[in-house]
Design an enzyme around this catalytic site. Structure first.
Site, PDB file in Angstrom:
ATOM      1  N   ARG A   1       0.795  -1.238   0.000  1.00  0.00           N
ATOM      2  CA  ARG A   1       0.000   0.000   0.000  1.00  0.00           C
ATOM      3  C   ARG A   1       0.828   1.288   0.000  1.00  0.00           C
ATOM      4  O   ARG A   1       0.522   2.198  -0.760  1.00  0.00           O
ATOM      5  CB  ARG A   1      -1.032  -0.012   1.138  1.00  0.00           C
ATOM      6  CG  ARG A   1      -2.031  -1.175   1.012  1.00  0.00           C
ATOM      7  CD  ARG A   1      -3.224  -1.048   1.956  1.00  0.00           C
ATOM      8  NE  ARG A   1      -4.023   0.098   1.597  1.00  0.00           N
ATOM      9  CZ  ARG A   1      -3.958   1.277   2.162  1.00  0.00           C
ATOM     10  NH1 ARG A   1      -3.156   1.474   3.180  1.00  0.00           N
ATOM     11  NH2 ARG A   1      -4.688   2.276   1.732  1.00  0.00           N
TER      12      ARG A   1
ATOM     13  N   CYS B   1      15.056  -4.827  -3.216  1.00  0.00           N
ATOM     14  CA  CYS B   1      15.917  -3.984  -4.049  1.00  0.00           C
ATOM     15  C   CYS B   1      15.109  -3.043  -4.932  1.00  0.00           C
ATOM     16  O   CYS B   1      15.064  -3.200  -6.157  1.00  0.00           O
ATOM     17  CB  CYS B   1      16.822  -4.864  -4.889  1.00  0.00           C
ATOM     18  SG  CYS B   1      17.688  -6.055  -3.877  1.00  0.00           S
TER      19      CYS B   1
END
Ligand SMILES: *Cc1c(COP(=O)(O)O)cnc(C)c1O
Length: 422
Positions: A314, A345
């Protein structure tokens, strides 16, 4: 109101310490509270007392079988958007006659599954879908009950990624074509129009857009009835917001929302269907995560957690705010500011920037509040991170209601073709 609070210096879910769950199950872990789910459902349904109302929980907000079974016990129906969600709702004990099927891209096999189950209605989102549904129903020799999802062209004034009721959105039938599509339904042999449906967006914090949309829909129902269509129910969708940041937001209460709807519907004799998702489940869950590292950057401080964007998307997807609280009740130490980030990453793997927090040390647990809706259901396995477990608390009991995925579960989905095997 939720049932997550500090007792004896520890954050509890009802009568269970989050620390105990984390020790037993590991982190990250989602924890849901039965009492909170039930309370939200009850408050919401009481807001509609006196009206003939079916509350269809939006399964996409949280589709865990235990969560659905909890709501089924309270009498909830379900709003589903796929054959998968239909199956989840049925398996959790939600009766087919309390299930509505929404979504812009239903496939024929999904329509067949819903007809076979005997659902209450299809919320049809386009003329082309209507024709496809008619063909499927004809092939099965049944008449499919439909509501048309209309697009009232109202700005929900919410995040653009969760706004659905403007004419530029892919959802619903353009307002100008509503009469036409009901005429088409009347002409088709294997569909029958029983209702009208609207859903203008999610996380609305103001009643005005709802009122504008609902007034338009009431006008439409009167008009359709005058033209001989037997419209018996009106589906007002979901979308009522919750306070993610109690200091910044105060969305209308379900009581105010219900009162507004009673006023708008006034003399229209119609049963109503409501499709709340976030309001029921959002504040009934937390995501518990451990602080791995306290990394001091050039001019920022990073709290690196073991939860990441793949577990809770979210913030990255909607710029959403989640309150982050330490599981151990903080003492009076001076607050600091830090960025809460995950190990994935991607720069987008940031939960909060410059967040004021009590100082934490590696090994400390934090809880993301308001993580019961659009959270675990949206998790994925990027960076080959296993899906995290879900736990349901009920009083002083808890149960793992989805176990942590194993690497065998995850990697076992792949296969290597013969030509690569020696
Ligand atoms: C997402 C959705 C809901 C639920 O929205 P909430 O904001 O979670 O209440 C209801 N109906 C439809 C058609 C939806 O797409």
């Amino acid at each position: 109101m939720d049932h997550f609070s500090y007792k004896n210096g520890q954050m509890y879910a009802e009568d269970v310490a989050l620390q105990d769950i984390a020790s037993a199950v590991g982190t990250p872990v989602y924890v849901y509270s039965t009492a909170t789910l039930v309370r939200h459902y009850t408050v919401f349904s009481e807001a509609f007392s006196g009206l003939d109302t079916l509350i269809c929980f939006a399964v996409k907000a949280n589709s865990n079988q235990a969560v659905l079974a909890t709501l089924a016990q309270q009498g909830a129906g379900a709003d589903v958007v796929s054959a998968g969600e239909l199956e989840r709702a049925l398996r959790a004990g939600i009766p087919a006659e309390k299930i509505v099927f929404s979504g812009v891209g239903k496939k024929p096999y999904e329509m067949r599954a819903a007809i076979t189950a005997g659902i209450k209605q299809f919320n049809v989102e386009s003329e082309v879908e209507l024709e496809a549904l008619n063909a499927v129903a004809q092939e099965m020799d049944v008449i499919a009950p439909v509501s048309v999802r209309v697009n009232p062209d109202v700005d929900a004034k919410t995040h653009h990624k969760i706004s659905t009721g403007k004419s530029e959105n892919k959802f619903g039938i353009p307002w100008a074509r509503t009469d036409e599509i009901y005429e088409r339904i009347a002409a088709l042999s294997h569909v029958s129009a029983t209702g009208v449906d609207v859903h203008i967006g999610s996380q609305l914090t103001d009643l005005t857009p709802f009122r504008t949309a609902f007034e338009k829909v009431v006008g439409l129902v009167k008009n359709l009835r005058a033209n001989g269509h037997d419209i018996r129910h009106i589906d007002l969708g979901g979308g009522l917001g919750i306070p993610y940041d109690p200091e910044a937001e105060s969305p209308p209460s379900p009581i105010a929302y219900g009162a507004m709807i009673k006023e708008v519907l006034a003399d229209l004799e119609c049963s109503i269907i409501m499709e709340p998702g976030r309001l029921i489940a959002g504040n009934a869950g937390v995501l518990v995560s451990e602080l791995l590292y306290d990394k001091k950057g050039e001019n920022r401080r990073f709290y690196i957690l073991d939860a990441a964007m793949n577990d809770l998307i979210r913030p990255a997807m909607y710029d959403a705010f989640h309150t982050i609280v330490p599981v151990k009740e903080p003492d009076n130490a001076a607050k600091i500011t830090a960025d809460f980030v995950g190990p994935v990453c991607e720069s987008g793997d940031t939960f909060a920037k410059n967040r004021e927090t009590s100082p934490l040390v590696p090994g400390d647990l934090v809880a993301f509040k308001s993580a019961g809706a659009y959270a675990a259901v949206m998790s994925f396995t990027y960076n080959s991170r296993e899906l995290v477990p879900e736990v349901l608390v009920n009083g002083d009991k808890y149960a793992v209601v989805r176990k942590r995925q194993t690497l065998n579960d995850l990697i076992g989905l792949d296969s290597v073709p013969d030509w690569l095997k020696s």
